[in-house]
Design a protein around this motif. Structure first.
Motif, PDB file in Angstrom:
ATOM      1  N   SER A  11      81.783  -3.790  48.757  1.00  0.00           N
ATOM      2  CA  SER A  11      82.416  -2.786  49.626  1.00  0.00           C
ATOM      3  C   SER A  11      83.932  -2.841  49.503  1.00  0.00           C
ATOM      4  O   SER A  11      84.608  -1.805  49.511  1.00  0.00           O
ATOM      5  CB  SER A  11      81.985  -2.974  51.080  1.00  0.00           C
ATOM      6  OG  SER A  11      82.384  -4.243  51.566  1.00  0.00           O
ATOM      7  N   LYS A  15      86.376   0.077  48.143  1.00  0.00           N
ATOM      8  CA  LYS A  15      87.535   0.479  48.948  1.00  0.00           C
ATOM      9  C   LYS A  15      88.798   0.478  48.104  1.00  0.00           C
ATOM     10  O   LYS A  15      89.639   1.381  48.199  1.00  0.00           O
ATOM     11  CB  LYS A  15      87.679  -0.471  50.134  1.00  0.00           C
ATOM     12  CG  LYS A  15      88.824  -0.121  51.075  1.00  0.00           C
ATOM     13  CD  LYS A  15      88.871  -1.089  52.254  1.00  0.00           C
ATOM     14  CE  LYS A  15      90.046  -0.762  53.180  1.00  0.00           C
ATOM     15  NZ  LYS A  15      90.118  -1.708  54.328  1.00  0.00           N
ATOM     16  N   PRO A 111      75.845  -0.544  44.521  1.00  0.00           N
ATOM     17  CA  PRO A 111      76.895   0.153  45.285  1.00  0.00           C
ATOM     18  C   PRO A 111      78.030   0.712  44.429  1.00  0.00           C
ATOM     19  O   PRO A 111      78.816   1.532  44.912  1.00  0.00           O
ATOM     20  CB  PRO A 111      77.427  -0.955  46.214  1.00  0.00           C
ATOM     21  CG  PRO A 111      76.371  -1.989  46.259  1.00  0.00           C
ATOM     22  CD  PRO A 111      75.743  -1.966  44.906  1.00  0.00           C
TER      23      PRO A 111
END
Length: 318
Positions: A11, A15, A111
């Motif tokens: 994550s 970002k 992801p």
């Protein structure tokens, strides 16, 4: 530009990618696929990245390198983002996985995949026995292995045959493109006679030589002999036998070959071993199943079976 993110999470990597895009526009969005490279945490990482960067100039993509480190270490993800001149025409994410994470790469990859873009997975070496059943391989439209880079190339090629699934391919097959083109072109010239048999020779541990034998057996429906040549790595020669004269390619130095065929003067042909990036570029041009490679694997099985039967017959008469 290279940005290191030690002890991070996927994550946080995402970002940072968004931040780079919004502040500098450094990370372009015009990517046609995601190339996932699964490798060890050694010198092969940079070699694989160099080949992927070269391929990205024809196929702009996001490259995700899964570098599996020591299993005995504490679970940790060290990430690195490469953009601009350090990433060719792609964006490169290097994920160094340690501890329990090293065996669970799929969760770190998902992801970071580009949305609605095909996924290609490449194992430069140490490919799983069944790429399609591997957790990362199961994400892919295409799965690229390289049996020539394995510790036992011939055993690796046998594993490819036994586990073949639509979408699988091998760079040992890609290295044969020039050989196959030369042989096919020679058959288009007179005399237009059927080939009665063929012989291929190469290094004992050359999977490309085995695959050329399988290709000839599958598409010409002829007996093919696979001989060992100890003068150098890879392919040495290929001979197509016909009543009016043989078609023969001999490459004694792994660089230049001589093509001999009836009614034609001998010709020097460039047959230098193909670079890794060049082979990767070719394989990224297609995302559909390679039916010719599949048929070649089955043809190779016939060649191996024929050799075993010949050996058994010789032992029985000896």
């Amino acid at each position: 530009m290279i940005i290191d993110l030690p002890s991070t999470t996927t994550s946080q990597v995402n970002k940072k990618m968004v931040e780079l895009r919004e502040t500098g526009g450094a990370v372009a969005l015009g990517r046609v696929l995601t190339l996932v490279v699964v490798t060890g945490d050694g010198t092969e990482v940079e070699q694989a990245i160099d080949a992927a960067n070269e391929a990205s100039r024809e196929h702009p993509c996001r490259v995700i390198v899964v570098a599996r480190g020591a299993r005995q270490a504490a679970p940790r993800l060290d990430a690195q983002i490469r953009i601009g001149g350090d990433a060719g025409a792609s964006e490169v994410l290097v994920l160094r996985l340690y501890g329990a994470l090293a065996d669970e790469g799929a969760g770190s990859v998902v992801p970071l995949l580009l949305p609605d873009a095909p996924v290609v997975v490449w194992w430069p070496s140490d490919a799983p026995e069944s790429p399609a059943k591997d957790p990362i391989g199961a994400l892919a439209h295409r799965r690229i292995t390289d049996s020539a880079a394995e510790e036992d190339p011939i055993a690796a090629l046998q594993a490819r045959l036994e586990s073949y699934t639509d979408g699988d391919t091998d760079l040992a097959w890609t290295r044969l493109t020039t050989w196959r083109a030369l042989l096919a072109t020679a058959l288009d010239l007179p005399p237009h006679e059927p080939v009665t048999s063929a012989t291929v020779a190469g290094a004992p541990a050359s999977p490309s030589t085995d695959l050329l034998a399988g290709w000839l057996a599958a598409y010409l429906d002829i007996p093919v002999r696979r001989l060992e040549h100890h003068g150098g790595p890879g392919m040495y020669s290929a001979t197509l036998e016909r009543p009016a004269g043989d078609i023969e390619i001999i490459r004694p130095d792994s660089k230049v070959g001589t093509l001999t065929q009836p009614g034609q003067p001998d010709r020097q042909v460039g047959l230098q071993r193909r670079e890794l990036g060049d082979c990767l570029v070719e394989e990224l041009r297609r995302l559909d199943p390679d039916e010719i490679y599949e048929a070649t694997l089955h043809g190779l099985s016939d060649v191996v079976r024929g050799e075993r039967e010949s050996e058994a017959a010789e032992e029985g008469t000896g």
